[in-house]
Design an enzyme around this catalytic site. Structure first.
Site, mmCIF file in Angstrom:
data_model
loop_
_atom_site.group_PDB
_atom_site.id
_atom_site.type_symbol
_atom_site.label_atom_id
_atom_site.label_comp_id
_atom_site.label_asym_id
_atom_site.label_seq_id
_atom_site.Cartn_x
_atom_site.Cartn_y
_atom_site.Cartn_z
ATOM 1 N N ASP A 103 0.861 -1.189 0.000
ATOM 2 C CA ASP A 103 0.000 0.000 0.000
ATOM 3 C C ASP A 103 0.898 1.239 0.000
ATOM 4 O O ASP A 103 0.884 2.056 0.924
ATOM 5 C CB ASP A 103 -0.919 -0.018 1.219
ATOM 6 C CG ASP A 103 -2.028 1.019 1.132
ATOM 7 O OD1 ASP A 103 -2.188 1.619 0.051
ATOM 8 O OD2 ASP A 103 -2.725 1.229 2.135
ATOM 9 N N PHE A 223 -10.621 6.210 3.510
ATOM 10 C CA PHE A 223 -11.895 6.925 3.629
ATOM 11 C C PHE A 223 -11.808 8.299 2.993
ATOM 12 O O PHE A 223 -10.730 8.828 2.730
ATOM 13 C CB PHE A 223 -12.281 7.081 5.102
ATOM 14 C CG PHE A 223 -11.291 7.861 5.937
ATOM 15 C CD1 PHE A 223 -11.278 9.254 5.934
ATOM 16 C CD2 PHE A 223 -10.354 7.211 6.737
ATOM 17 C CE1 PHE A 223 -10.365 9.976 6.692
ATOM 18 C CE2 PHE A 223 -9.431 7.926 7.500
ATOM 19 C CZ PHE A 223 -9.444 9.315 7.470
ATOM 20 N N ASN A 341 3.804 4.734 4.623
ATOM 21 C CA ASN A 341 4.104 3.553 3.805
ATOM 22 C C ASN A 341 5.001 3.941 2.621
ATOM 23 O O ASN A 341 4.672 3.697 1.455
ATOM 24 C CB ASN A 341 2.822 2.887 3.295
ATOM 25 C CG ASN A 341 1.976 2.299 4.388
ATOM 26 O OD1 ASN A 341 2.257 2.468 5.568
ATOM 27 N ND2 ASN A 341 0.913 1.610 4.019
ATOM 28 N N SER A 370 -10.633 7.342 14.886
ATOM 29 C CA SER A 370 -11.541 6.513 14.114
ATOM 30 C C SER A 370 -12.655 7.390 13.576
ATOM 31 O O SER A 370 -12.684 8.605 13.812
ATOM 32 C CB SER A 370 -12.138 5.426 15.009
ATOM 33 O OG SER A 370 -12.998 6.034 15.967
ATOM 34 N N MET A 371 -13.632 6.779 12.874
ATOM 35 C CA MET A 371 -14.737 7.579 12.358
ATOM 36 C C MET A 371 -15.718 7.966 13.471
ATOM 37 O O MET A 371 -16.708 8.653 13.215
ATOM 38 C CB MET A 371 -15.468 6.843 11.236
ATOM 39 C CG MET A 371 -16.045 5.503 11.601
ATOM 40 S SD MET A 371 -16.702 4.714 10.101
ATOM 41 C CE MET A 371 -17.142 3.087 10.737
ATOM 42 N N HIS A 392 0.541 7.849 12.429
ATOM 43 C CA HIS A 392 -0.330 8.212 11.296
ATOM 44 C C HIS A 392 -1.796 8.082 11.665
ATOM 45 O O HIS A 392 -2.679 8.297 10.847
ATOM 46 C CB HIS A 392 -0.010 7.353 10.070
ATOM 47 C CG HIS A 392 -0.663 6.005 10.037
ATOM 48 N ND1 HIS A 392 -0.689 5.154 11.112
ATOM 49 C CD2 HIS A 392 -1.323 5.363 9.035
ATOM 50 C CE1 HIS A 392 -1.333 4.042 10.767
ATOM 51 N NE2 HIS A 392 -1.730 4.143 9.530
ATOM 52 N N ALA A 394 -4.608 6.622 15.245
ATOM 53 C CA ALA A 394 -4.721 6.079 16.598
ATOM 54 C C ALA A 394 -4.161 4.664 16.662
ATOM 55 O O ALA A 394 -3.573 4.260 17.659
ATOM 56 C CB ALA A 394 -6.173 6.091 17.048
#
Length: 466
Positions: A103, A223, A341, A370-371, A392, A394
């Site tokens: 990735d 996302f 990455n 998170s969302m 980068h 949590a």
């Protein structure tokens, strides 16, 4: 006996010594050392410890190339081969392809919109439907040319923009703004590339091509999220960035998609093939490249990295187009685009960051929760002990596979409501806020250690996941 003491005993039986002081774990095995920044409230995972020491121990028989230092940020957790949240510095003549995986240049960008939450709320249903169409239903028209891909890989993003056809999404795009925004895309100068390492399909003899992955978010933890500026901590930095409380921001998290997999898998295989025939394969499965092979890999990695940057630019223009239709204006502006990455030549070394972000002095960085939790815009402080890096995000606390077996229950997390727009019900389980560490201690421990300074905190409003 505490959880850490039990873990310490298990690791000791495997020859791994562990000491904890001032939020830092110092681990060692056979004179190989590494350090992990992690608050006491968050667990240390045995598998991740072993993976970090394996990375720190990578060598190539017959070569003086080596790992100089290995560190881990507070989002530290196990990966498939290398741990997420790891930063490994090698000598300039060595790279470890598996240390960043497939990735490649997964990264984040943050944009202001000039739209207040109150104004956006009145158009919420239109926003959801129209962004759902372009982000999830692939109702997008992103034409490119073989010539533009040659320019991207051989010259860079500025040359790519100049070669795009004035069709589809590019008909209404503001090219002068996109060119100006390239200065906010960090570290592009550190990446070299060459089109000979790119997939051949990009250079077919057709006037227009439409790669299936260009302008797509991807699966997993990627996302596009509409956020609200919640709290400003550093008013001077926020003013310079143009932030104001209550404004809608756009955060995009995605990478190089199939191009990263193509490059990453190809070179992981090549590193194995080039391993000296007289030497046993390393038990860790980590193979390094040195000398001219390392330089070739960096050029191939650069192909994926530039594709990832282009992908985030396309996603930005797709979102901007929909905002223009809904609000009849587009005052959006890119604040920062940064990579994880990826391997950057820095400070006379090759810095491999896997799920870690550059946090150089005076440069902005993004640390999402998170969302269902806050995200942070921070300023790097250039801490050399931590290899000029920060987390980068949590970090996961529950593996994706384990979350799939859980019953999904919509709920508030850390007091924040959350809404995820997705076509896949399993994504709601895999990426539920409960799968992630709380962001607050992750931020606090890095501030205390001098890695970052918080500029602003933002809260999620609507998250789009493929």
């Amino acid at each position: 006996m505490s959880t850490f003491n039990r873990l310490q005993k298990r690791l000791s039986r495997q020859g791994i010594e562990t000491h904890y002081e001032n939020n830092i774990y110092r681990i060692s095995r056979n004179q190989i050392e590494a350090e992990i920044l992690l608050p006491e409230s968050l667990p240390l995972e045995e598998k991740a410890v072993k993976q970090l020491l394996d990375l720190a121990a990578v060598r190539v028989p017959g070569s003086d190339a080596k790992v100089c230092r290995a560190r881990a940020t507070p989002d530290f957790h196990p990966g498939s081969t290398a741990p997420v949240g790891s930063v490994v510095a090698t000598t300039e003549d060595m790279v470890i392809p598996a240390a960043i995986g497939t990735d490649i240049n997964c990264g984040m960008r943050l944009l202001t919109t000039g739209i207040s939450y109150e104004e956006a709320e009145t158009q919420k249903e239109a926003l959801i439907q129209q962004l759902k169409n372009v982000l999830l239903f692939d109702q997008r028209n992103v034409p490119v040319t073989p010539k533009s891909f040659n320019a991207l890989f051989d010259e860079g993003l500025a040359a790519w923009l100049q070669e795009l056809p004035l069709q589809g999404i590019w008909q209404q795009a503001d090219f002068s703004r996109m060119q100006a925004e390239l200065s906010a895309v960090l570290s592009t100068h550190a990446v070299k590339a060459h089109s000979r390492y790119a997939p051949e399909a990009f250079f077919e003899q057709r006037e227009i091509i439409r790669p299936a992955s260009l302008g797509t978010v991807g699966s997993g933890n990627h996302f596009v999220e509409l956020q609200i500026v919640d709290t400003i901590f550093d008013r001077h930095a926020a003013y310079t960035a143009g932030l104001r409380e209550g404004e809608i921001l756009i955060m995009i998290h995605t990478g190089s998609r199939d191009v990263g997999f193509y490059v990453g898998q190809q070179w992981a295989d090549k590193a194995r093939t080039l391993w000296p025939a007289t030497e046993k394969y390393p038990a860790s499965g980590l193979f390094a490249l040195t000398a001219e092979h390392a330089q070739e890999y960096l050029s191939a990695m650069g192909v994926a990295a530039r594709y990832a940057w282009a992908n985030r630019i396309v996603l930005t223009e797709l979102v901007r187009s929909e905002l223009q239709k809904i609000f009849e204006q587009d005052k959006s502006r890119l604040l920062v685009d940064l990579s994880h990455n990826i391997i950057f030549p820095e400070q006379g070394m090759n810095l491999h960051r896997k799920g870690a972000t550059p946090a150089r002095a005076g440069e902005l960085a993004l640390i999402p929760g998170s969302m269902g939790d806050y995200s942070y815009l921070v300023m790097g402080k250039g801490h050399s002990d931590w290899l000029w890096s920060c987390s980068h995000g949590a970090g996961r606390s529950v593996r994706r596979q384990e979350m799939r077996s859980k019953v999904f229950k919509p709920q508030k997390n850390h007091g924040l409501p959350w809404q995820c727009i997705t076509l896949k019900s399993e994504r709601l389980r895999e990426e539920a806020p409960s799968a992630y560490k709380p962001i607050t201690p992750v931020i606090e421990v890095q501030e205390k250690a001098g890695l970052i300074q918080s500029v602003a905190r933002v809260r999620p409003w609507i998250t789009f996941k493929a």
